[in-house]
Design an enzyme around this catalytic site. Structure first.
Site, short mmCIF file in Angstrom:
data_model
loop_
_atom_site.label_atom_id
_atom_site.label_comp_id
_atom_site.label_asym_id
_atom_site.label_seq_id
_atom_site.Cartn_x
_atom_site.Cartn_y
_atom_site.Cartn_z
N ASP A 214 0.77 -0.71 0.11
CA ASP A 214 0.32 0.04 0.28
C ASP A 214 0.79 0.69 0.15
O ASP A 214 1.83 1.12 0.90
CB ASP A 214 -1.11 0.06 0.95
CG ASP A 214 -2.40 -0.71 1.07
OD1 ASP A 214 -1.86 -2.36 0.70
OD2 ASP A 214 -2.79 -0.70 2.21
N LYS A 216 2.08 4.97 1.59
CA LYS A 216 1.57 5.10 3.14
C LYS A 216 1.98 6.68 2.65
O LYS A 216 2.52 7.72 2.74
CB LYS A 216 3.27 4.87 3.44
CG LYS A 216 3.26 5.30 5.01
CD LYS A 216 4.03 4.95 6.31
CE LYS A 216 4.65 5.26 7.10
NZ LYS A 216 3.44 6.43 7.64
N ARG A 236 -6.54 8.58 15.46
CA ARG A 236 -5.49 7.61 15.97
C ARG A 236 -6.50 7.52 17.00
O ARG A 236 -5.64 6.80 17.81
CB ARG A 236 -4.48 7.60 15.84
CG ARG A 236 -3.07 6.54 15.96
CD ARG A 236 -1.72 7.43 15.62
NE ARG A 236 -0.82 6.17 15.77
CZ ARG A 236 0.05 5.72 15.90
NH1 ARG A 236 -0.01 6.14 14.35
NH2 ARG A 236 1.31 5.01 15.66
N PHE A 298 -8.64 2.45 3.33
CA PHE A 298 -7.42 0.95 2.81
C PHE A 298 -8.06 -0.12 3.76
O PHE A 298 -7.42 -1.60 3.62
CB PHE A 298 -6.30 1.18 3.44
CG PHE A 298 -5.25 1.77 4.76
CD1 PHE A 298 -5.64 0.97 5.83
CD2 PHE A 298 -4.99 3.21 5.35
CE1 PHE A 298 -5.11 1.96 7.36
CE2 PHE A 298 -4.87 3.86 6.33
CZ PHE A 298 -4.66 2.88 6.97
N ARG A 370 1.35 -3.41 17.48
CA ARG A 370 1.96 -3.12 16.26
C ARG A 370 3.04 -4.28 15.86
O ARG A 370 3.83 -5.24 16.28
CB ARG A 370 3.05 -2.28 16.97
CG ARG A 370 4.28 -1.58 15.83
CD ARG A 370 5.66 -0.70 16.38
NE ARG A 370 4.79 0.71 16.91
CZ ARG A 370 4.30 1.42 16.26
NH1 ARG A 370 4.17 1.51 14.68
NH2 ARG A 370 3.67 2.00 17.03
N LYS A 376 6.21 -1.17 7.55
CA LYS A 376 6.64 -0.35 7.27
C LYS A 376 7.37 0.25 6.27
O LYS A 376 8.81 -0.44 6.87
CB LYS A 376 5.89 1.12 7.34
CG LYS A 376 6.69 1.92 9.37
CD LYS A 376 5.79 2.65 9.57
CE LYS A 376 6.21 3.01 10.54
NZ LYS A 376 5.79 4.41 11.78
#
Length: 505
Positions: A214, A216, A236, A298, A370, A376
């Site tokens: 994807d 970012k 967030r 997304f 995470r 990423k």
């Protein structure tokens, strides 16, 4: 029996006195087991080192005045929470005097140890090593339930304190009753980091199967909930920004669904169709007016009656594509070829984006975690650190607060480890902003260095990490420079000292 503040203060001191995670967990579990049900929410917040109230209006300066401590410990946590609730509600003319009287009454009823604890928790300087993760482990131990059950409830409820109360009062049944609820934001899934595409692909899916790559985006994380003609938008940090983004509300209402929960980003797009600077997007989403913000999604956690949270990513992505048009979706490609992924990443960078996120297509949505399901990759090494102090500027920067002291999170102690300082990368606008912001966070000022509550997250670019005896963590950043300030990210999500050390070569 009401829970006393002294019991929390004693437990906090005992937790701070040991480095053993198991011992910390046992101490917290024992207190939770003895806590009155009606006090569990407040005690859970206090054990995590926070107040239940997000803002109290209490500045450091108002805590400097010495108040004679009480001889006996009589305060209950309910009384303390009620006092902070009253403080948080004070506004308008006369509020300063009222706040002073309220603080005098609270601190006058506290013992010396309780006063010290109150100052630490108000200023965000409680160093006891009891994180939300440890609190969840302790609740599981005290309630004799599985840790995974408490963790999942915390993620879906958006609150570890709420999950703690559920575990102690209702056990496994109550925890399992917490599900995805339209209108109640969940903690977002987070991504790990890697230095290159091939490594990220191997980390996301070691089997070598195709992964999603994807783009970012450099925007504000945005969770969109819709139920009929009602829409809720959350950041967030689970802050409600619905009223600030009517254009996004309109876009979500136009989707061919009755109910949905979508995960994505919001950002400003320039007339050249390229993304605007993060600071511009952050400023716009903090205001009720301004340029239209574009939303790009997304992931889909729910579409109508289909709850997709535990479904593989490929199922969630397919559901997203069925209801969200391409103009409102983050661009992605699916491949098992690192070369194809590299080319996709190159085009993303050329378009002005940050990089890419590689995603395992078989992974569920791990809210609040995470893990390695998402990885990423950005071309420049960056870390999200916390500003611990700032120095007065000199020369052209005289009158400004300039050189910032950077800290990484230490999960073992609950505090932060100093990594170094930097004044590089700061624009004049940034200097003006941080001078005002850091005065709000001030805890002391010796005339040169202003110590701060550890709340402000800053994204720092660097060329490498080197060993250093100058700083307590044993490492220092090479050529550190400010990229941006992260108002969308709490200090509890800053990078850890272990993540910094991973960059050692």
């Amino acid at each position: 029996m009401p829970t006393t503040l002294r019991s929390v203060v004693d437990a906090s001191a005992a937790v701070a006195a040991t480095r053993s995670r198991d011992a910390k967990t046992s101490i917290v579990a024992a207190l939770l087991a003895d806590t009155a049900p009606e006090d569990l929410d407040v005690v859970a917040h206090y054990l995590a080192g926070t107040l239940r109230q997000r803002r109290t209006g209490v500045a450091w300066g108002s805590l400097r005045t010495h108040r004679a401590p009480a001889d006996d410990a009589t305060l209950t946590v309910a009384e303390v929470d009620a006092a902070f609730e009253r403080l948080a509600a004070l506004t308008g003319p006369g509020s300063v005097d009222k706040r002073t009287r309220e603080l005098d009454a609270l601190f006058g009823a506290a013992t010396a140890a309780e006063q010290e604890w109150l100052v630490a928790v108000v200023t965000g300087n409680l160093r006891q090593g009891a994180s939300e993760s440890l609190l969840i482990d302790a609740a599981a131990r005290a309630a004799s339930v599985e840790v995974a059950e408490v963790r999942r409830a915390a993620m879906l409820a958006g609150s570890a304190a709420e999950a703690v109360a559920l575990a102690l009062i209702g056990g496994t049944e109550a925890l399992r009753a917490v599900g995805l609820s339209v209108g109640r934001p969940v903690q977002p899934m987070l991504a790990a980091s890697e230095k290159d595409i091939a490594t990220a692909m191997a980390k996301a899916d070691p089997s070598g199967a195709p992964v999603s790559v994807d783009v970012k985006l450099d925007g504000i994380r945005l969770q969109a909930h819709r139920d009929g003609d009602r829409v809720w938008l959350a950041t967030r940090t689970l802050q409600d920004v619905t009223e600030r983004l009517p254009e996004v509300v309109e876009a979500v209402l136009a989707l061919p669904v009755e109910r949905c929960v979508l995960d994505g980003e919001a950002m400003l797009i320039g007339p050249d169709a390229r993304p605007r600077a993060f600071q511009e997007t952050a400023a716009r989403t903090a205001s009720d007016a301004g340029e239209a913000v574009a939303a790009f999604f997304f992931d889909a956690l729910q579409i109508d009656d289909d709850v997709l949270l535990d479904e593989p990513a490929e199922v969630r992505f397919a559901a997203l594509e069925r209801v969200v048009p391409p103009a409102l979706r983050v661009a992605r490609t699916v491949t098992d070829d690192p070369g194809v992924a590299e080319e996709f990443a190159r085009r993303a960078l050329e378009a002005g984006h940050e990089g890419v996120v590689v995603k395992n297509l078989s992974s569920p949505y791990a809210a609040g975690r995470r893990g390695s399901g998402w990885v990423k990759v950005k071309p420049v090494h960056t870390l999200d650190l916390v500003v611990l102090a700032v120095e007065r500027g000199s020369g052209r920067r005289a009158g400004m607060l300039s050189n910032i002291h950077l800290g990484a999170r230490d999960p073992g102690t609950g505090g932060f480890v100093l990594l170094g300082k930097t004044f590089k990368g700061m624009t004049d606008e940034m200097l003006r902003w941080q001078t005002g912001r850091f005065r709000e966070l001030e805890t002391s000022d010796d005339g040169w260095v202003v110590a701060l509550r550890p709340e402000q997250v800053v994204e720092i670019a660097f060329d490498g990490v080197q060993r250093s005896t100058r700083y307590p963590g044993g490492v220092a950043l090479r050529f550190a420079r400010v990229v941006r300030y992260r108002d969308d990210k709490p200090a509890a999500e800053a990078d850890t000292i272990d993540a910094v050390r991973a960059f050692l070569t």
